[in-house]
Write a protein that holds these residues in place. Structure first.
Motif, mmCIF file in Angstrom:
data_model
loop_
_atom_site.group_PDB
_atom_site.id
_atom_site.type_symbol
_atom_site.label_atom_id
_atom_site.label_comp_id
_atom_site.label_asym_id
_atom_site.label_seq_id
_atom_site.Cartn_x
_atom_site.Cartn_y
_atom_site.Cartn_z
ATOM 1 N N ARG A 35 83.719 35.913 90.774
ATOM 2 C CA ARG A 35 84.137 36.082 92.547
ATOM 3 C C ARG A 35 84.800 34.885 92.616
ATOM 4 N NH1 ARG A 35 79.308 38.140 95.726
ATOM 5 N NH2 ARG A 35 80.441 38.151 96.949
ATOM 6 N N ASP A 36 85.054 34.657 93.868
ATOM 7 C CA ASP A 36 86.040 32.743 93.659
ATOM 8 C C ASP A 36 85.336 32.146 95.594
ATOM 9 O OD1 ASP A 36 88.292 31.377 93.156
ATOM 10 O OD2 ASP A 36 89.240 32.101 94.544
ATOM 11 N N ARG A 37 84.449 31.770 95.601
ATOM 12 C CA ARG A 37 83.693 31.456 96.565
ATOM 13 C C ARG A 37 82.951 29.908 95.858
ATOM 14 N NH1 ARG A 37 78.342 35.428 96.539
ATOM 15 N NH2 ARG A 37 78.621 34.169 94.521
ATOM 16 N N PRO A 38 82.900 29.162 97.185
ATOM 17 C CA PRO A 38 82.360 27.529 96.654
ATOM 18 C C PRO A 38 81.091 27.495 95.685
ATOM 19 C CG PRO A 38 82.736 27.607 98.697
ATOM 20 C CD PRO A 38 82.567 29.502 98.078
ATOM 21 N N GLU A 39 80.561 28.827 95.551
ATOM 22 C CA GLU A 39 78.861 28.730 94.397
ATOM 23 C C GLU A 39 80.025 28.583 93.376
ATOM 24 O OE1 GLU A 39 75.589 31.337 93.723
ATOM 25 O OE2 GLU A 39 76.411 31.258 95.317
ATOM 26 N N ASP A 40 80.876 29.696 93.458
ATOM 27 C CA ASP A 40 81.831 29.876 91.812
ATOM 28 C C ASP A 40 82.456 28.724 91.492
ATOM 29 O OD1 ASP A 40 80.953 32.896 91.697
ATOM 30 O OD2 ASP A 40 82.163 33.091 93.728
ATOM 31 N N TRP A 41 82.912 27.826 92.829
ATOM 32 C CA TRP A 41 83.956 26.770 92.175
ATOM 33 C C TRP A 41 82.772 25.709 91.472
ATOM 34 C CZ3 TRP A 41 86.209 26.906 97.828
ATOM 35 C CH2 TRP A 41 86.821 27.657 97.492
ATOM 36 N N LEU A 42 81.735 25.726 92.425
ATOM 37 C CA LEU A 42 80.553 24.822 91.912
ATOM 38 C C LEU A 42 80.025 24.951 90.419
ATOM 39 C CD1 LEU A 42 78.576 24.076 94.991
ATOM 40 C CD2 LEU A 42 79.726 22.329 93.325
ATOM 41 N N ARG A 43 79.532 26.532 89.972
ATOM 42 C CA ARG A 43 79.527 26.957 88.518
ATOM 43 C C ARG A 43 80.505 26.605 87.304
ATOM 44 N NH1 ARG A 43 75.032 29.321 88.327
ATOM 45 N NH2 ARG A 43 74.550 30.359 90.412
ATOM 46 N N ALA A 44 81.951 27.117 88.125
ATOM 47 C CA ALA A 44 82.548 26.402 87.172
ATOM 48 C C ALA A 44 82.674 25.295 86.874
ATOM 49 C CB ALA A 44 84.227 26.862 88.253
ATOM 50 N N GLY A 45 82.379 24.280 87.313
ATOM 51 C CA GLY A 45 82.647 23.468 87.012
ATOM 52 C C GLY A 45 81.404 22.845 86.540
ATOM 53 N N GLN A 46 80.478 24.215 86.828
ATOM 54 C CA GLN A 46 79.505 23.516 85.315
ATOM 55 C C GLN A 46 79.948 23.593 83.717
ATOM 56 O OE1 GLN A 46 75.281 22.959 87.204
ATOM 57 N NE2 GLN A 46 76.179 24.602 88.821
ATOM 58 N N ALA A 47 80.079 25.052 84.153
ATOM 59 C CA ALA A 47 80.849 25.320 82.915
ATOM 60 C C ALA A 47 81.753 25.151 82.242
ATOM 61 C CB ALA A 47 81.305 27.077 83.071
ATOM 62 N N MET A 48 82.713 24.222 83.188
ATOM 63 C CA MET A 48 83.647 23.360 81.781
ATOM 64 C C MET A 48 83.077 22.421 82.052
ATOM 65 S SD MET A 48 86.268 21.111 84.125
ATOM 66 C CE MET A 48 85.265 20.173 84.841
ATOM 67 N N GLU A 49 82.053 21.500 82.398
ATOM 68 C CA GLU A 49 81.749 20.420 81.885
ATOM 69 C C GLU A 49 81.270 20.859 80.709
ATOM 70 O OE1 GLU A 49 81.221 16.449 81.334
ATOM 71 O OE2 GLU A 49 82.516 17.189 82.122
ATOM 72 N N ARG A 50 80.175 21.522 80.430
ATOM 73 C CA ARG A 50 79.349 21.992 79.060
ATOM 74 C C ARG A 50 80.365 22.620 78.560
ATOM 75 N NH1 ARG A 50 73.572 25.053 80.401
ATOM 76 N NH2 ARG A 50 72.823 24.578 77.476
ATOM 77 N N VAL A 51 81.210 22.802 78.430
ATOM 78 C CA VAL A 51 82.306 23.699 77.236
ATOM 79 C C VAL A 51 83.058 22.225 76.884
ATOM 80 C CG1 VAL A 51 84.326 24.685 76.690
ATOM 81 C CG2 VAL A 51 82.709 25.559 78.466
ATOM 82 N N LEU A 52 83.096 21.343 77.640
ATOM 83 C CA LEU A 52 83.528 19.649 77.440
ATOM 84 C C LEU A 52 83.067 18.423 76.634
ATOM 85 C CD1 LEU A 52 85.915 18.637 80.469
ATOM 86 C CD2 LEU A 52 87.116 19.861 77.920
ATOM 87 N N LEU A 53 81.457 18.662 76.621
ATOM 88 C CA LEU A 53 80.607 18.145 76.326
ATOM 89 C C LEU A 53 79.731 19.097 74.797
ATOM 90 C CD1 LEU A 53 77.945 16.759 78.912
ATOM 91 C CD2 LEU A 53 79.804 15.845 78.057
ATOM 92 N N ALA A 54 80.516 20.513 74.872
ATOM 93 C CA ALA A 54 80.199 20.783 73.276
ATOM 94 C C ALA A 54 81.663 20.833 72.268
ATOM 95 C CB ALA A 54 80.254 22.308 73.584
ATOM 96 N N ALA A 55 82.444 20.691 73.253
ATOM 97 C CA ALA A 55 83.583 20.256 72.466
ATOM 98 C C ALA A 55 83.784 19.909 71.603
ATOM 99 C CB ALA A 55 84.494 20.781 73.052
ATOM 100 N N THR A 56 83.586 17.811 72.712
ATOM 101 C CA THR A 56 83.255 16.470 71.911
ATOM 102 C C THR A 56 82.031 16.944 70.889
ATOM 103 O OG1 THR A 56 83.970 15.942 74.558
ATOM 104 C CG2 THR A 56 82.542 14.578 72.782
ATOM 105 N N SER A 57 81.256 17.324 70.891
ATOM 106 C CA SER A 57 80.054 17.750 70.033
ATOM 107 C C SER A 57 80.657 17.965 68.716
ATOM 108 C CB SER A 57 79.052 18.322 70.175
ATOM 109 O OG SER A 57 78.265 17.589 71.619
ATOM 110 N N GLU A 58 81.937 19.087 69.330
ATOM 111 C CA GLU A 58 82.837 19.403 67.605
ATOM 112 C C GLU A 58 83.343 18.540 67.382
ATOM 113 O OE1 GLU A 58 81.532 22.246 66.073
ATOM 114 O OE2 GLU A 58 79.711 22.529 66.806
ATOM 115 N N GLY A 59 83.902 17.047 67.207
ATOM 116 C CA GLY A 59 85.252 16.380 67.545
ATOM 117 C C GLY A 59 85.951 16.733 67.399
ATOM 118 N N LEU A 60 86.317 17.845 69.166
ATOM 119 C CA LEU A 60 87.402 18.509 69.345
ATOM 120 C C LEU A 60 88.035 17.016 70.670
ATOM 121 C CD1 LEU A 60 86.892 21.988 69.842
ATOM 122 C CD2 LEU A 60 88.575 21.206 68.824
ATOM 123 N N ALA A 61 89.261 17.249 71.007
ATOM 124 C CA ALA A 61 89.062 16.182 72.580
ATOM 125 C C ALA A 61 90.327 17.586 73.383
ATOM 126 C CB ALA A 61 90.540 16.085 71.849
#
Length: 329
Positions: free
Chosen positions: A248-274
């Protein structure tokens, strides 16, 4: 330490970690209020730090604040608490985006705490990456990280990737000639002598990365401005992009997307990715919908991430805690 006591020093440390999150043009559109006796943080939007032309509906603002919420949760789990999050808890107060309560530990939260070493190592890298393919097991782990936050992460196949790159190039061309988006860019970029100086926000020139040749899915923060000393470079011919979507595309979904984005980026950093966001096409409504895979795509794309093996990005400035944190008894 006791999980039952939240000192002012500990509250400040947690928010310091939270504010390392990425945000559109590094505008850092958040404010935190700590209710110390209740062990609860309120995360609010700071509308004065929005981008009216680039992000008129504040979708990007919500995504940035969601990333800060994820960092706060990670830091709290690392410190021995069990963070309990509510999104948009008060319909009468839409600027109150989330609350995070520090509950007593229950033996869980290890998956969040394990990401903590990446919180301060993750920096956006706008330099060329190697052509080395990200292994399938790592791609799968990043997709699982997104699902933990209620989002989907997909790596487009060759045909879909070409289409995403075309849409990104179209957005870049529009941005160069759109007065409003140029105005947003000039407000939030720091060039010339002292570009990395005392300003606590925005993107300083050292973080722009080199100027890429046509087709590189990297936002050029210089815009149409000439920077004679800036280097140019060849970027990877087949960039590894990941599309993060919600159903969906509501403000709540945007907040969830932000959390998901950061979780992915932190996991990527842990794997040696930029990694680096490539959000240009998302900022034009008529280009955003076509980003999804026409065959298998679900929901709406909220973020495009460029991932790969490459040099880490430089640390970008952060606002003083006194500007973003209020502590109440």
């Amino acid at each position: 330490m006791s999980a039952r006591t939240l000192t002012e020093e500990r509250a400040a440390d947690l928010v310091h970690d939270a504010t390392t999150a990425p945000s559109l043009h590094n505008a850092q559109p958040w404010r935190f209020r700590c209710l110390r006796n209740e062990r609860t943080f309120e995360i609010r939007a700071d509308p004065g730090r929005g981008l009216p032309h680039t992000d008129p509906d504040a979708r990007g603002l919500h995504i940035g604040c969601g990333a800060a919420v994820l960092n706060l949760r990670v830091a709290a789990a690392h410190a021995g608490w069990r963070p309990k999050t509510r999104l948009l808890p008060d319909p009468r107060d839409p600027a109150l985006l989330a609350t995070v309560h520090l509950a007593e530990p229950d033996g869980g939260g290890g998956d969040l705490a394990a990401l903590y070493p990446a919180v301060r190592r993750r920096h956006t890298s706008r330099r060329p990456y190697a052509g080395t393919r990200i292994p399938e097991d790592v791609r799968s782990a990043l997709s699982r990280a997104a699902r933990r936050e209620g989002a989907l992460l997909d790596f487009p196949g060759p045909r879909h990737l070409r289409w995403v790159l075309e849409l990104t190039g179209e957005a870049d061309a529009r941005n160069r000639t759109d007065p409003g988006r140029r105005e947003d860019l000039e407000r939030w970029t720091r060039t010339g002598p002292g570009a990395a100086g005392p300003a606590g926000d925005g993107v300083p020139a050292p973080a722009f990365g080199p100027r890429g040749h046509d087709g590189a899915p990297v936002r050029d923060f210089a815009g149409t401005r000439r920077m004679p000393d800036r280097e140019s470079a060849d970027f990877e011919r087949a960039p590894q992009l990941a599309l993060l979507s919600t159903l969906r595309d509501r403000p709540e979904d945007w907040l969830r997307a932000g959390q998901a984005m950061e979780r992915v980026l932190l996991a990527a950093t842990s794997e040696g990715l930029a990694g680096a966001p490539a959000t240009q096409a998302l900022e034009w409504p008529d280009l955003r919908w076509p980003l999804r895979d026409p065959v298998s795509g679900k929901g709406l794309v909220q973020m495009v991430l460029r991932l790969g093996y490459g040099p880490p990005g430089p640390q970008t400035p952060r606002r003083a805690l006194s500007e973003v944190l209020d502590i109440a008894p």
